[in-house]
Design a protein around this motif. Structure first.
Motif, mmCIF file in Angstrom:
data_model
loop_
_atom_site.group_PDB
_atom_site.id
_atom_site.type_symbol
_atom_site.label_atom_id
_atom_site.label_comp_id
_atom_site.label_asym_id
_atom_site.label_seq_id
_atom_site.Cartn_x
_atom_site.Cartn_y
_atom_site.Cartn_z
ATOM 1 N N PHE A 277 0.847 -1.183 0.000
ATOM 2 C CA PHE A 277 0.000 0.000 0.000
ATOM 3 C C PHE A 277 0.888 1.241 0.000
ATOM 4 O O PHE A 277 1.297 1.741 1.046
ATOM 5 N N PHE A 278 1.186 1.735 -1.210
ATOM 6 C CA PHE A 278 2.023 2.925 -1.357
ATOM 7 C C PHE A 278 1.205 4.145 -1.786
ATOM 8 O O PHE A 278 1.640 5.275 -1.600
ATOM 9 N N VAL A 279 0.058 3.909 -2.387
ATOM 10 C CA VAL A 279 -0.728 5.003 -2.952
ATOM 11 C C VAL A 279 -1.055 6.034 -1.868
ATOM 12 O O VAL A 279 -1.277 5.692 -0.702
ATOM 13 N N ASN A 280 -1.045 7.292 -2.281
ATOM 14 C CA ASN A 280 -1.373 8.380 -1.367
ATOM 15 C C ASN A 280 -2.490 9.213 -1.992
ATOM 16 O O ASN A 280 -2.643 9.257 -3.217
ATOM 17 N N SER A 281 -3.278 9.859 -1.160
ATOM 18 C CA SER A 281 -4.361 10.718 -1.640
ATOM 19 C C SER A 281 -3.936 12.173 -1.545
ATOM 20 O O SER A 281 -3.500 12.625 -0.482
ATOM 21 N N LEU A 282 -4.065 12.884 -2.635
ATOM 22 C CA LEU A 282 -3.748 14.305 -2.672
ATOM 23 C C LEU A 282 -5.054 15.103 -2.609
ATOM 24 O O LEU A 282 -5.991 14.834 -3.370
ATOM 25 N N ALA A 283 -5.122 16.055 -1.713
ATOM 26 C CA ALA A 283 -6.290 16.921 -1.580
ATOM 27 C C ALA A 283 -6.017 18.203 -2.369
ATOM 28 O O ALA A 283 -5.234 19.051 -1.935
ATOM 29 N N LEU A 284 -6.653 18.337 -3.519
ATOM 30 C CA LEU A 284 -6.376 19.436 -4.443
ATOM 31 C C LEU A 284 -7.493 20.478 -4.345
ATOM 32 O O LEU A 284 -8.663 20.181 -4.603
ATOM 33 N N ARG A 285 -7.115 21.687 -3.993
ATOM 34 C CA ARG A 285 -8.098 22.762 -3.768
ATOM 35 C C ARG A 285 -8.075 23.743 -4.932
ATOM 36 O O ARG A 285 -7.003 24.158 -5.390
ATOM 37 N N PHE A 286 -9.264 24.135 -5.384
ATOM 38 C CA PHE A 286 -9.361 25.015 -6.539
ATOM 39 C C PHE A 286 -10.308 26.181 -6.243
ATOM 40 O O PHE A 286 -11.280 26.036 -5.493
ATOM 41 N N ASP A 287 -10.012 27.324 -6.872
ATOM 42 C CA ASP A 287 -10.774 28.563 -6.653
ATOM 43 C C ASP A 287 -11.349 29.020 -7.987
ATOM 44 O O ASP A 287 -10.605 29.354 -8.912
ATOM 45 N N LEU A 288 -12.669 29.024 -8.088
ATOM 46 C CA LEU A 288 -13.345 29.468 -9.309
ATOM 47 C C LEU A 288 -14.127 30.755 -9.068
ATOM 48 O O LEU A 288 -15.001 31.124 -9.860
ATOM 49 N N SER A 289 -13.804 31.466 -7.997
ATOM 50 C CA SER A 289 -14.590 32.638 -7.613
ATOM 51 C C SER A 289 -14.420 33.806 -8.572
ATOM 52 O O SER A 289 -15.269 34.706 -8.621
ATOM 53 N N GLN A 290 -13.343 33.835 -9.335
ATOM 54 C CA GLN A 290 -13.091 34.961 -10.239
ATOM 55 C C GLN A 290 -13.603 34.712 -11.649
ATOM 56 O O GLN A 290 -13.158 35.363 -12.593
ATOM 57 N N GLU A 291 -14.518 33.769 -11.801
ATOM 58 C CA GLU A 291 -15.122 33.466 -13.105
ATOM 59 C C GLU A 291 -14.056 33.213 -14.173
ATOM 60 O O GLU A 291 -14.038 33.877 -15.232
ATOM 61 N N PRO A 292 -13.159 32.250 -13.956
ATOM 62 C CA PRO A 292 -12.087 32.033 -14.931
ATOM 63 C C PRO A 292 -12.606 31.410 -16.218
ATOM 64 O O PRO A 292 -13.654 30.751 -16.239
ATOM 65 N N THR A 293 -11.877 31.636 -17.312
ATOM 66 C CA THR A 293 -12.106 30.838 -18.509
ATOM 67 C C THR A 293 -11.553 29.450 -18.253
ATOM 68 O O THR A 293 -10.834 29.217 -17.276
ATOM 69 N N PHE A 294 -11.855 28.511 -19.155
ATOM 70 C CA PHE A 294 -11.305 27.176 -18.943
ATOM 71 C C PHE A 294 -9.781 27.208 -19.042
ATOM 72 O O PHE A 294 -9.090 26.513 -18.284
ATOM 73 N N GLU A 295 -9.254 28.021 -19.949
ATOM 74 C CA GLU A 295 -7.796 28.150 -20.049
ATOM 75 C C GLU A 295 -7.207 28.637 -18.730
ATOM 76 O O GLU A 295 -6.163 28.141 -18.282
ATOM 77 N N GLY A 296 -7.874 29.625 -18.119
ATOM 78 C CA GLY A 296 -7.387 30.135 -16.843
ATOM 79 C C GLY A 296 -7.457 29.088 -15.750
ATOM 80 O O GLY A 296 -6.539 28.961 -14.932
#
Length: 599
Positions: A277-296
């Protein structure tokens, strides 16, 4: 894994299982020997976990043997029905981590040349990468034992227990502090729950009852996603993850969200060939509050994931402890959804004279609210979504995965578009919303006005609720009475045919009363939005030559001072009621007028 087992009790939620159909001249003894060799080669498969001095410890059995019992079902009238039941029961049987073993194998014979093999491993001893190792080594050992040849697998430089000791020693204060500081900065203040709309309330205790929905992207869309990834200097996983983040944000309405993603964590050559059992879980946080484009957003995803990879060694459970997150039995801490693009090396089954076919798993468990796994194939990206059946119906997840595909297609078509505007609905849903559900055409009597149609409804359902605002409501009878009272007052001040009456009130029950009263009095309704600038309201009043203005006292500063016949409804209502009582015979048409409670 050990802590979760102690917290939640024994369950099959963390069981990895394979059910295989073996067709051909199977050498059962050779297969049993192959399993035995693998168990001897990998200490973790003969490890159990005891508590000593109030601490869990790994206890390795130096001479554990493994048996491969074969149950003969050939003489039963319907062996396939029996084997399906037996395999499901065996797969769902919980493991006893304190006494072991952590690996179980079982086989049923349904025909002379046909066997069903089940092997199950607790997640504490293996991960997805481990399955590729197990399949490759099992095939090699079986070939050797069934043909009398030799097999030479590379010697394992270390065992899993060695890695565990090394990991604790490597996490010195400096290394640990650097990793912890990053994750604390990344996750402090993150929302504790991704609040997806569910079909049922969340149970007080997770039951891990899971369902599965298949997901397939065609080759053209897959190629377009790969091209977009290359052009944006991103990996395919980053592009798919960004699309999944948009889906979760649109479904939940949250612009600050955390998505889990597993990482193999096999970044050292010594552990690449180890089962464990080597797998680890990464908790990835994202902010969409500034109405980004998909590129952004994709640029943000690229940065977040790269930073996470640089700090991937900190075990997820240590992070939860350091963040002092409250443990709740109704959900997983920090992350409730997972997204992964599987790229672990796999090995094909290679058993001489035996054809191997995979069968559906008998397990129906899921660890989180939602888990989406994809992998690349010549026919396009494929995978599945596992979901908690206590929360979601199958139809909900089917629709969600359709929306995911629609979203990905829209992304490759226009990655410059704001993510909040990317379409989700499939064509059938768009037609349903815009055409079917919008088909509101009704034939109304052509010889009656709106207020007369309303009065007809009053006669039919006087006690039904007609209008609601916040914690207030009127029945049809109550609304009609108040509109009659105001209509009588308007008639007394000269409102009639061709007389324009302005209505400038905030959204409230007064708005409904005022609109109906103007029509009942025979006047024409002029809507005036109190949010408009004073200059705009002045122009509208003058241009329309409004005779009477109905408004509220606290809006007086926004209205022109020279407007004649201004009526503050919230101040003179008692006068209106009294006036209507005294002059009720002035000809206003009103259903149930004689029954109105003027107070």
């Amino acid at each position: 894994m050990w802590f979760v087992n102690q917290l939640e009790g024994e369950s099959s939620a963390y069981t990895i299982d394979f059910t295989l159909r073996l067709i051909g001249n199977l050498n059962v003894k050779a297969l049993e020997q192959a399993f035995a060799e693998i168990v001897q080669r990998h200490e973790v498969l003969r490890t159990h976990f005891e508590i000593k001095n109030n601490q869990p410890v790994q206890v390795i059995d130096p001479n554990m043997t493994i048996a491969l019992p074969v149950v003969d079902l050939q003489n039963l009238p319907d062996p396939w029905k029996q084997v399906e039941h037996l395999a499901t029961a065996e797969a769902c049987k919980p493991f006893d981590l304190a006494n072991g073993p952590v690996l179980r194998v079982k086989m049923w014979q349904v025909a002379t040349d046909e066997h069903i093999l089940l092997f199950a491993i607790h997640h504490i001893a293996a991960d997805g990468w481990s399955m590729g190792i197990l399949i490759g080594e099992l095939s090699a050992y079986y070939r050797a034992f069934s043909t009398g040849s030799s097999v030479e697998l590379p010697k394992l430089p270390i065992q899993y227990a060695d890695f565990a000791v090394w990991q604790r020693q490597w996490f010195t204060n400096q290394v640990l502090e650097r990793q912890l500081n990053y994750w604390k900065q990344h996750l402090t203040g993150a929302p504790p729950l991704l609040e997806l709309p569910t079909d049922r309330p969340r149970p007080a205790i997770q039951t891990f009852r899971g369902g599965t929905e298949q997901l397939q992207l065609d080759a053209l869309l897959t190629q377009q996603l790969k091209k977009l990834s290359q052009e944006s200097r991103s990996t395919l996983f980053m592009t798919l993850l960004a699309g999944f983040v948009v889906l979760m944000s649109r479904y939940s309405g949250q612009t600050d969200l955390v998505v889990g993603s597993p990482i193999a964590n096999r970044n050292r050559t010594e552990i690449e060939g180890l089962i464990g059992f080597f797998v680890n879980s990464l908790a990835l946080r994202f902010d969409l509050s500034q109405e980004p484009t998909f590129e952004g957003l994709l640029a943000q995803v690229r940065q977040v994931t790269q930073n996470a990879y640089d700090h991937q060694d900190l075990p997820f459970e240590m992070l939860v402890e350091e963040l002092q997150l409250e443990r709740n039995l109704d959900r997983n801490p920090l992350t409730q959804v997972v997204f992964a693009l599987q790229n672990a090396p796999t090995s094909p089954w290679d058993l001489p004279d035996v054809k191997v076919e995979g069968m559906p798993s008998g397990l129906d468990s899921v660890r989180l609210d939602l888990e989406v796994y994809l992998w690349d194939a010549p026919e396009g990206l494929g995978g599945f979504c596992s979901y908690n059946r206590d929360l979601f119906d199958a139809a909900t997840i089917t629709r969600m995965m359709q929306h995911f595909k629609t979203l990905l297609a829209a992304i490759v078509d226009n990655p410059h578009q704001p993510v909040s505007l990317l379409p989700l609905l499939i064509e059938q849903e768009r037609h349903q919303l815009l055409v079917e559900w919008n088909d509101t055409q009704v034939d109304y009597p052509q010889n009656q006005c709106i207020h007369q149609l309303f009065e007809s409804q009053v006669e039919r359902t006087p006690d039904a609720v007609a209008v609601v605002f916040e914690n207030q409501q009127f029945t049809y009878h109550e609304l009609n009475c108040r509109a009659n009272q105001l209509a009588q007052y308007l008639r007394s001040v000269g409102v009639g045919a061709d007389v324009l009456v302005g209505l400038c009130v905030e959204r409230s029950l007064l708005m409904a009363i005022g609109l109906l009263a103007i029509l009942k009095a025979g006047g024409a309704y002029v809507p005036l939005d109190p949010e408009y600038p004073t200059e705009r309201l002045s122009f509208m009043l003058e241009d329309a030559q409004v005779w009477v203005l109905l408004t509220q006292q606290h809006l007086s500063d926004k209205l022109p001072k020279n407007q004649a016949n201004t009526v503050f409804l919230d101040e003179i209502w008692s006068k209106i009621a009294q006036n209507s009582q005294e002059n009720f015979s002035n000809g206003v048409t009103a259903s149930q007028s004689s029954e109105c409670d003027l107070h």
